[in-house]
Design a protein around this motif. Structure first.
Motif, PDB file in Angstrom:
ATOM      1  N   ASN A 121       0.725  -1.278   0.013  1.00 45.46           N
ATOM      2  CA  ASN A 121       0.028  -0.128   0.168  1.00 45.46           C
ATOM      3  C   ASN A 121       0.820   1.123  -0.158  1.00 45.46           C
ATOM      4  N   GLY A 122       2.125   1.298  -0.092  1.00 47.66           N
ATOM      5  CA  GLY A 122       3.053   2.382  -0.250  1.00 47.66           C
ATOM      6  C   GLY A 122       3.451   2.665   1.119  1.00 47.66           C
ATOM      7  N   THR A 123       3.000   2.478   2.240  1.00 46.58           N
ATOM      8  CA  THR A 123       3.300   2.626   3.514  1.00 46.58           C
ATOM      9  C   THR A 123       4.586   1.981   4.108  1.00 46.58           C
ATOM     10  N   THR A 124       5.541   2.687   4.871  1.00 48.90           N
ATOM     11  CA  THR A 124       6.570   2.345   5.413  1.00 48.90           C
ATOM     12  C   THR A 124       6.644   1.483   6.870  1.00 48.90           C
ATOM     13  N   GLN A 125       6.982   0.419   6.822  1.00 44.10           N
ATOM     14  CA  GLN A 125       7.011  -0.334   8.074  1.00 44.10           C
ATOM     15  C   GLN A 125       8.116  -1.057   8.458  1.00 44.10           C
ATOM     16  N   PRO A 126       8.415  -1.033   9.717  1.00 46.13           N
ATOM     17  CA  PRO A 126       9.651  -2.024  10.041  1.00 46.13           C
ATOM     18  C   PRO A 126       9.566  -3.459   9.618  1.00 46.13           C
ATOM     19  N   ALA A 127      10.408  -4.191   9.368  1.00 47.47           N
ATOM     20  CA  ALA A 127      10.441  -5.520   8.925  1.00 47.47           C
ATOM     21  C   ALA A 127      10.106  -6.325  10.026  1.00 47.47           C
ATOM     22  N   PHE A 128       9.493  -7.610   9.869  1.00 49.22           N
ATOM     23  CA  PHE A 128       9.059  -8.333  11.025  1.00 49.22           C
ATOM     24  C   PHE A 128       9.924  -9.589  11.071  1.00 49.22           C
ATOM     25  N   GLN A 129      10.776  -9.684  12.156  1.00 47.31           N
ATOM     26  CA  GLN A 129      11.779 -10.705  12.175  1.00 47.31           C
ATOM     27  C   GLN A 129      11.132 -11.736  12.966  1.00 47.31           C
ATOM     28  N   VAL A 130      10.101 -12.863  12.671  1.00 47.98           N
ATOM     29  CA  VAL A 130       9.516 -13.868  13.473  1.00 47.98           C
ATOM     30  C   VAL A 130      10.428 -14.612  13.960  1.00 47.98           C
ATOM     31  N   ASN A 131      11.216 -15.117  13.307  1.00 47.35           N
ATOM     32  CA  ASN A 131      12.180 -16.155  13.714  1.00 47.35           C
ATOM     33  C   ASN A 131      13.102 -15.732  15.113  1.00 47.35           C
ATOM     34  N   LEU A 132      13.605 -14.573  14.930  1.00 43.79           N
ATOM     35  CA  LEU A 132      14.117 -13.969  16.148  1.00 43.79           C
ATOM     36  C   LEU A 132      13.377 -13.690  17.364  1.00 43.79           C
ATOM     37  N   LEU A 133      12.161 -13.199  17.084  1.00 42.93           N
ATOM     38  CA  LEU A 133      11.010 -13.031  18.085  1.00 42.93           C
ATOM     39  C   LEU A 133      10.542 -14.272  18.777  1.00 42.93           C
ATOM     40  N   ARG A 134      10.655 -15.229  17.950  1.00 41.41           N
ATOM     41  CA  ARG A 134      10.327 -16.457  18.825  1.00 41.41           C
ATOM     42  C   ARG A 134      11.156 -16.891  19.951  1.00 41.41           C
ATOM     43  N   ASN A 135      12.529 -16.460  19.794  1.00 42.69           N
ATOM     44  CA  ASN A 135      13.237 -16.823  20.957  1.00 42.69           C
ATOM     45  C   ASN A 135      12.825 -16.278  22.355  1.00 42.69           C
ATOM     46  N   ASP A 136      12.038 -15.123  22.449  1.00 44.15           N
ATOM     47  CA  ASP A 136      11.447 -14.788  23.326  1.00 44.15           C
ATOM     48  C   ASP A 136      10.381 -15.545  24.274  1.00 44.15           C
ATOM     49  N   PHE A 137       9.941 -16.725  23.669  1.00 40.95           N
ATOM     50  CA  PHE A 137       8.851 -17.471  24.214  1.00 40.95           C
ATOM     51  C   PHE A 137       9.702 -19.086  24.522  1.00 40.95           C
ATOM     52  N   PRO A 138       9.988 -19.274  25.795  1.00 36.18           N
ATOM     53  CA  PRO A 138      10.827 -20.290  25.962  1.00 36.18           C
ATOM     54  C   PRO A 138       9.839 -21.721  25.820  1.00 36.18           C
ATOM     55  N   ILE A 139       8.539 -21.701  25.778  1.00 36.25           N
ATOM     56  CA  ILE A 139       7.899 -22.872  25.495  1.00 36.25           C
ATOM     57  C   ILE A 139       7.760 -23.043  24.131  1.00 36.25           C
ATOM     58  N   LEU A 140       7.921 -22.314  23.313  1.00 34.56           N
ATOM     59  CA  LEU A 140       8.085 -22.741  21.615  1.00 34.56           C
ATOM     60  C   LEU A 140       9.294 -23.891  21.281  1.00 34.56           C
ATOM     61  N   SER A 141       9.957 -24.051  22.458  1.00 38.55           N
ATOM     62  CA  SER A 141      10.967 -24.866  22.224  1.00 38.55           C
ATOM     63  C   SER A 141      10.616 -26.288  22.676  1.00 38.55           C
ATOM     64  N   GLU A 142       9.429 -26.430  23.330  1.00 34.12           N
ATOM     65  CA  GLU A 142       8.988 -27.403  23.916  1.00 34.12           C
ATOM     66  C   GLU A 142       8.947 -28.604  22.784  1.00 34.12           C
ATOM     67  N   GLN A 143       9.051 -29.806  23.515  1.00 38.99           N
ATOM     68  CA  GLN A 143       8.774 -31.011  22.436  1.00 38.99           C
ATOM     69  C   GLN A 143       7.249 -31.751  22.808  1.00 38.99           C
ATOM     70  N   VAL A 144       6.681 -32.149  22.018  1.00 34.50           N
ATOM     71  CA  VAL A 144       5.434 -32.630  22.426  1.00 34.50           C
ATOM     72  C   VAL A 144       5.393 -33.839  21.553  1.00 34.50           C
ATOM     73  N   ASN A 145       5.188 -35.296  22.107  1.00 40.19           N
ATOM     74  CA  ASN A 145       4.904 -36.514  21.417  1.00 40.19           C
ATOM     75  C   ASN A 145       6.385 -36.338  20.466  1.00 40.19           C
ATOM     76  N   GLY A 146       7.495 -35.834  21.064  1.00 40.24           N
ATOM     77  CA  GLY A 146       8.735 -36.270  20.185  1.00 40.24           C
ATOM     78  C   GLY A 146       8.638 -35.056  19.129  1.00 40.24           C
ATOM     79  N   LYS A 147       7.689 -34.180  18.833  1.00 41.88           N
ATOM     80  CA  LYS A 147       7.703 -33.235  17.876  1.00 41.88           C
ATOM     81  C   LYS A 147       7.873 -31.770  18.488  1.00 41.88           C
ATOM     82  N   SER A 148       8.293 -30.862  17.759  1.00 42.67           N
ATOM     83  CA  SER A 148       8.404 -29.475  17.970  1.00 42.67           C
ATOM     84  C   SER A 148       6.783 -28.955  18.214  1.00 42.67           C
TER      85      SER A 148
END
Length: 573
Positions: free
Chosen positions: A163-190
């Protein structure tokens, strides 16, 4: 370390710094930090160390010339309707990539438009360039965190959107490091957490803020002269101010801490409703409501002889506003509605609903439990008389929530509970009460979790609610197209304006069977009636499978979801 990077004059040595930085980055995979950056919220007594020089000036006052002002505010998206519903990117192909990808890397086939790659080293060089303009009066201990703050950590170079507006790029992979539970394993899966409409996961900033409170600030509030009481009171009332700013209330006195959305609605029903509603008065609800915005009004209606009317929806799950107009009449005293349906994801025409109710002389309660973490809230612009939400839906702790009410209205309403903290004076003959917010906060409240909610709001504010909406809407479009291609799958709720919810049923399978099959692959979704039986029955159903999104989800996770569902061959009954 200081000996290695400072020259005899006491100023930082650029070459030594560059060498140190190169050694640091060469030791890390993919050129990125392997863990999260330090939180500004965890240690309040050290909060300014990395950002201020010896004269007490913010670091941004020193980095001038060619330096980047990393503390500059984010550009807001255009707001055409007062709810922060920004433009949706035209592209709906891409992958946030977590499965088998290093942080910051890309899938060879898909490119997430929010991840404009820029080497971390280049950002450091740009910051280091400003060292050349230091003057002797600007000497201070150099710390990388003073330059590479959280804003720089979460956002890469600015991107040009469709749309022509300027926004900061969103680095989702780095942001995920802030959430410890996202590294949890469930039934041997991420773990793939797609049950965000039920509750959101908590960033380390919130978890550590709670720990810090109990280690250094724990005390009851308001009623003591000792140091810990002062600390806890400051933290608690500071959280109230953060909520006020986040939803743009006029005063902190309009913010009441409660256990959650359910208690907030019951509070309004049991205080204002008990005091002002009379026999034959009418309450208007919508077909989209959660049980929490139905049952309290039913109980009150049975007790006082009130009548409940319901705004219907069309086949897409959108409210029929022309029918709403027909329901409004001089007997209408209250309209209570959700901003976002927890079962369908429909975004309601909130401002129109409020204005129509006020024109009929009715009060309005707006349920923001499902909207507050996805779209911007401005209670002054919305003009609802009450606005309610739960902390655990916006990355905060459970057991804490907010009732916003217009200050004059709160102070003209009888209290809901009685006890300590809300009184000026008590005798056996009578009691004098404090005004709001104390009027509705009898007893010892959930102090620590209120502070945790404040930390969660800080976290969301640093990312930017408009950035969150933009990214999540991209994910919603991507996921919708993926699920629409699966044989035997029927999406429930296809409103033109919706957010972050993908309810569906799969031919030949119960919703429980689908939920269990997904869980075996580490994917968490909700299956059931979602405490919204009336709207599901409107579509001839008793339950659905409900994946729901947050800003830490990725296209890779959606691909896995679609793959597992597709592997369940449709059964023809």
């Amino acid at each position: 370390m200081s000996d290695a990077i400072n020259n005899p004059t006491g100023l930082p040595d650029v070459r030594a710094l560059e060498k140190l930085a190169n050694e640091l980055f060469s030791a890390l995979p993919g050129g990125y930090l392997s863990g999260p950056v330090p939180s500004e919220e965890i240690l309040p007594q050290h909060h300014d160390i990395a950002q201020r020089n010896s004269n007490g000036l913010p670091s941004s006052a020193i980095y001038q010339g060619n330096a980047v002002d990393l503390s500059a505010p984010q550009t807001s998206l255009p707001d055409s309707n007062g709810l922060g519903l920004g433009h949706i990117p035209a592209s709906t192909s891409g992958s946030g990539g977590v499965s088998g990808l290093q942080p910051g890397s890309k899938s060879p086939a898909l490119a997430l438009p929010y991840e404009s790659e820029q080497p971390f080293e280049q950002q450091l060089k740009q910051a280091l360039a400003s060292v050349n303009i230091y003057s002797p009066s600007a000497q201070f201990p150099f710390t990388p965190s003073g330059i590479l703050n959280e804003h720089a950590y979460y956002f890469a170079s600015e991107n040009q959107f469709s749309n022509g507006t300027t926004q900061p790029a969103f680095q989702v992979n780095l942001l995920r490091n802030d959430f410890p539970i996202l590294s949890e394993q469930v039934n041997g899966k991420s773990l793939i957490w797609l049950d965000n409409a039920a509750t959101t996961q908590k960033p380390r900033q919130v978890i550590e803020r709670l720990s810090y409170f109990y280690q250094h600030e724990n005390s009851n509030i308001h009623r003591a002269a000792h140091e810990l009481a002062a600390r806890s009171t400051d933290a608690y009332e500071g959280a109230r101010q953060k909520v006020q700013n986040f939803i743009n209330a006029r005063s902190a006195n309009e913010i009441i801490f409660v256990r959650g959305t359910t208690e907030a609605i019951n509070l309004v029903a049991g205080s204002w409703g008990e005091q002002y509603l009379q026999q034959d008065d009418e309450i208007i609800l919508t077909h989209l409501e959660h049980h929490a915005n139905i049952v309290p009004w039913q109980l009150l209606a049975q007790k006082k002889g009130l009548k409940i009317r319901v705004i219907p929806v069309d086949e897409d799950g959108q409210l029929l506003l022309e029918e709403y107009a027909r329901l409004l009449n001089p007997k209408t005293k209250l309209v209570a509605f959700t901003l976002v349906s927890n079962a369908l994801g429909t975004i309601t025409a909130a401002k129109t609903i409020v204005d129509m109710a006020h024109a009929a002389g009715a009060k309005v309660l707006a349920d923001g439990a499902q909207s507050v973490s996805h779209i911007r809230t401005d209670v002054q612009l919305l003009d609802a008389d009450w606005f309610v939400f739960s902390g655990h839906k916006i990355f905060g702790p459970t057991g804490i929530g907010v009732l916003y009410g217009k200050e004059a209205l709160l102070n003209s309403t009888q209290p809901y509970h009685g006890g300590g903290n809300m009184i000026k004076d008590v005798t056996f003959e009578s009691t004098q009460f404090h005004p709001a917010p104390s009027l509705f906060e009898a007893g010892t409240g959930n102090i620590a979790d209120a502070v945790g909610l404040g930390a969660a709001i800080d976290y969301v504010q640093k990312i930017g609610i408009d950035n969150i909406y933009e990214y999540e809407h991209f994910l919603l479009n991507y996921a919708t197209k993926k699920l629409e291609q699966i044989p035997g799958l029927r999406l429930i709720g296809t409103a033109a304006e919706k957010t972050s919810v993908l309810s569906f049923v799969l031919q030949g399978y119960t919703t429980t069977e689908v939920g269990e099959a997904l869980s075996r692959e580490g994917i968490a979704v909700r299956s059931g009636h979602h405490c919204a039986q009336p709207i599901l029955r409107r579509f001839g159903l008793e339950s659905t499978v409900r994946p729901s999104l947050a800003f830490y989800n990725t296209c890779s996770e959606i691909d896995t979801l679609a793959h597992v569902i597709t592997s369940l061959q449709p059964r023809i009954k």
